[in-house]
Design a protein around this motif. Structure first.
Motif, short mmCIF file in Angstrom:
data_model
loop_
_atom_site.label_atom_id
_atom_site.label_comp_id
_atom_site.label_asym_id
_atom_site.label_seq_id
_atom_site.Cartn_x
_atom_site.Cartn_y
_atom_site.Cartn_z
N CYS A 19 2.10 2.90 -3.86
CA CYS A 19 2.62 3.76 -2.79
C CYS A 19 1.90 5.10 -2.72
O CYS A 19 1.37 5.59 -3.73
CB CYS A 19 4.11 4.04 -3.01
SG CYS A 19 5.11 2.54 -3.04
N ARG A 20 1.91 5.67 -1.54
CA ARG A 20 1.32 7.01 -1.34
C ARG A 20 2.04 7.67 -0.19
O ARG A 20 2.80 7.04 0.53
CB ARG A 20 -0.16 6.88 -1.04
CG ARG A 20 -0.47 6.09 0.22
CD ARG A 20 -1.98 5.96 0.42
NE ARG A 20 -2.26 5.08 1.55
CZ ARG A 20 -2.33 5.47 2.81
NH1 ARG A 20 -2.10 6.74 3.13
NH2 ARG A 20 -2.60 4.61 3.77
N GLN A 21 1.77 8.96 -0.02
CA GLN A 21 2.33 9.69 1.11
C GLN A 21 1.36 9.59 2.28
O GLN A 21 0.15 9.72 2.12
CB GLN A 21 2.53 11.17 0.73
CG GLN A 21 3.64 11.38 -0.29
CD GLN A 21 5.00 11.00 0.28
OE1 GLN A 21 5.38 11.42 1.36
NE2 GLN A 21 5.74 10.20 -0.47
N CYS B 162 6.53 0.65 -9.41
CA CYS B 162 5.84 1.33 -8.32
C CYS B 162 4.78 2.25 -8.89
O CYS B 162 5.06 3.03 -9.81
CB CYS B 162 6.86 2.12 -7.50
SG CYS B 162 6.13 3.17 -6.23
N GLU C 95 6.60 7.59 3.13
CA GLU C 95 6.02 6.88 2.00
C GLU C 95 5.52 5.52 2.47
O GLU C 95 6.28 4.74 3.06
CB GLU C 95 7.07 6.67 0.90
CG GLU C 95 6.44 6.17 -0.41
CD GLU C 95 7.45 6.00 -1.52
OE1 GLU C 95 8.52 5.38 -1.28
OE2 GLU C 95 7.19 6.47 -2.63
N CYS D 185 3.88 2.01 1.27
CA CYS D 185 3.67 1.19 0.07
C CYS D 185 2.86 -0.06 0.40
O CYS D 185 3.17 -0.76 1.37
CB CYS D 185 5.00 0.77 -0.55
SG CYS D 185 5.94 2.17 -1.17
N CYS E 204 5.81 5.99 -9.50
CA CYS E 204 6.40 6.77 -8.41
C CYS E 204 7.67 7.42 -8.96
O CYS E 204 8.32 6.85 -9.83
CB CYS E 204 6.79 5.88 -7.24
SG CYS E 204 5.47 4.81 -6.67
N ASP F 248 2.02 5.22 -8.09
CA ASP F 248 1.70 6.28 -7.12
C ASP F 248 0.19 6.44 -7.08
O ASP F 248 -0.42 6.97 -8.02
CB ASP F 248 2.39 7.57 -7.56
CG ASP F 248 2.32 8.65 -6.50
OD1 ASP F 248 1.38 8.63 -5.66
OD2 ASP F 248 3.20 9.54 -6.49
N THR F 249 -0.43 6.00 -5.98
CA THR F 249 -1.90 6.05 -5.91
C THR F 249 -2.39 7.47 -5.70
O THR F 249 -3.53 7.79 -6.08
CB THR F 249 -2.42 5.13 -4.80
OG1 THR F 249 -1.79 5.48 -3.58
CG2 THR F 249 -2.15 3.68 -5.12
N ASP F 250 -1.54 8.34 -5.16
CA ASP F 250 -1.94 9.75 -5.04
C ASP F 250 -2.13 10.36 -6.42
O ASP F 250 -3.07 11.12 -6.67
CB ASP F 250 -0.89 10.54 -4.26
CG ASP F 250 -0.84 10.14 -2.80
OD1 ASP F 250 0.23 10.32 -2.17
OD2 ASP F 250 -1.86 9.63 -2.28
N LYS F 251 -1.25 9.98 -7.35
CA LYS F 251 -1.38 10.46 -8.74
C LYS F 251 -2.65 9.91 -9.37
O LYS F 251 -3.34 10.61 -10.10
CB LYS F 251 -0.19 9.96 -9.57
CG LYS F 251 1.03 10.82 -9.58
CD LYS F 251 1.97 10.31 -10.66
CE LYS F 251 3.35 10.86 -10.49
NZ LYS F 251 4.31 10.32 -11.46
#
Lengths: 181, 168
Positions: free
Chosen positions: B146-148, B79, B157, B159, B73, B81-84
């Motif tokens: 975490c994600r948006q 952290c 955010e 998490c 993140c 970033d699961t969106d990534k």
């Protein structure tokens, strides 16, 4: 071999004295050695060592977004903020008490992270959250499972600053005596 | 008489020397035994420490993977970033890491044990970056995933609590 009668008496008594002296020296050395061994091998009850795994567990847990929104939806707080809110006696927007949500969240996290069975290498854990109010420690919550009285412990501690006090989250994992992992 | 006295003195000296030798031997033997015992105890403690250091080293390695810019993140440590993870073409990372397995798993709140794809994200819990299908020695540590999220018109955010699992 005796030269004179009284000389024989002196020699035999003297030999006995020498033997007694020798035995005394050996006994003193043995006693000192045993005391030294006992002191160096003594374990100070449950030794708790700092652990990266326990530290990562706390860091990841404290950053978790909970279901509790304090002011408005969707201003959901992290577990760290929820602990602070619990310490201040706050309530979530949905009516649940912050402490109730905090306890149930920690219980779920602990259940899913550490499986304790008869064969597992983890024998128990203990999570304690307390507030340090001018050197008086007041427990906010204590969650424990399994046997933490024997064996070795690894743990971690995190401080959460609050208004007039510090909140401390202390986590300890207890392992069996046969191996750390 | 004089000869007898000289023999007696010599004999006495010899006995004294013998006595001293025996005493020294006994003390040295005793200390050798003590030393051997201490050595075995210290070796056992060293083994335990070595095993613990190995675990700490593995945990550090896991953290360094989780903190890679491809996964981490922005401006946060520990952290992912699961969106990534969903946006990346993960197949190009098959041989990037010298690992046989690299998974990210959500433990809480989502415990569906479902593999994440574009179709079911974010209602899933397992992200596979590398899996070469080989037998592995797995190491894992805890991370935030975490994600948006959008709710009631607001972005925030969100998490989750999870693990990074690495197989070598």
């Amino acid at each position: 071999m005796c030269v004179r009668k009284d000389n024989c008496w002196c020699i035999s008594k003297k030999a006995q004295h020498e033997i007694v002296g020798f035995v005394l020296i050996v006994v003193v050395v043995v006693i000192v050695g045993i005391i030294f061994l006992a002191l160096s091998l003594r374990t100070r009850g449950m030794e708790i060592q700092e652990s990266i795994e326990a530290g990562n567990f706390l860091d990841a847990a404290l950053g978790l977004t909970t279901d509790c929104a304090l002011n408005y939806v969707p201003n959901y707080v992290t577990l760290e903020e929820l602990i602070r809110a619990c310490n201040n006696g706050k309530t979530c927007v949905d009516g649940k008490k912050a402490c109730e949500v905090m306890n149930s969240t920690f219980l779920h996290l602990l259940e899913r992270s550490w499986k304790i069975t008869e064969d597992s290498y983890v024998k128990g854990y203990r999570l304690r959250i307390y507030a340090n109010r001018t050197s008086i420690l007041e427990d906010i919550t204590v969650l424990a499972k399994g046997n933490c009285t024997m064996g070795r412990s690894l743990g971690a501690m995190r401080m959460i600053p609050s208004r007039d006090e510090d909140i401390v989250v202390e986590f300890r994992i207890c392992y069996s005596t046969t191996s750390v992992q | 008489m004089k000869k007898l006295y000289v023999n007696y003195t010599e004999r006495k000296a010899q006995l004294k020397i013998q006595e001293m030798i025996f005493m020294l031997l006994a003390v040295v033997f005793f200390f050798i035994l003590i030393g051997l015992f201490m050595l075995s105890v210290k070796l056992k403690q060293l083994n335990k420490q070595a095993s613990q250091l190995d675990e700490e080293k593995a945990a550090s390695m896991l953290l360094s993977i989780a903190n890679l810019p491809e996964f981490s993140c922005p401006d946060k440590a520990l952290c992912v970033d699961t969106d990534k993870l969903m946006a990346l073409n993960l197949s190009i990372y098959e041989n990037f890491f010298e690992l046989k397995k690299l998974y990210f798993v959500i433990l809480y709140p989502n415990t569906s044990n479902v593999l994440c794809t574009m179709a079911n994200y974010p209602n899933c819990s397992i992200f596979i970056v590398v899996d070469k299908g080989q037998e592995t020695n797995d190491k894992a540590t805890f991370v935030k995933l975490c994600r948006q999220e959008k709710e009631s018109g607001y972005y925030y955010e969100k998490c989750a609590f999870g693990k990074i699992i690495v197989g070598v």
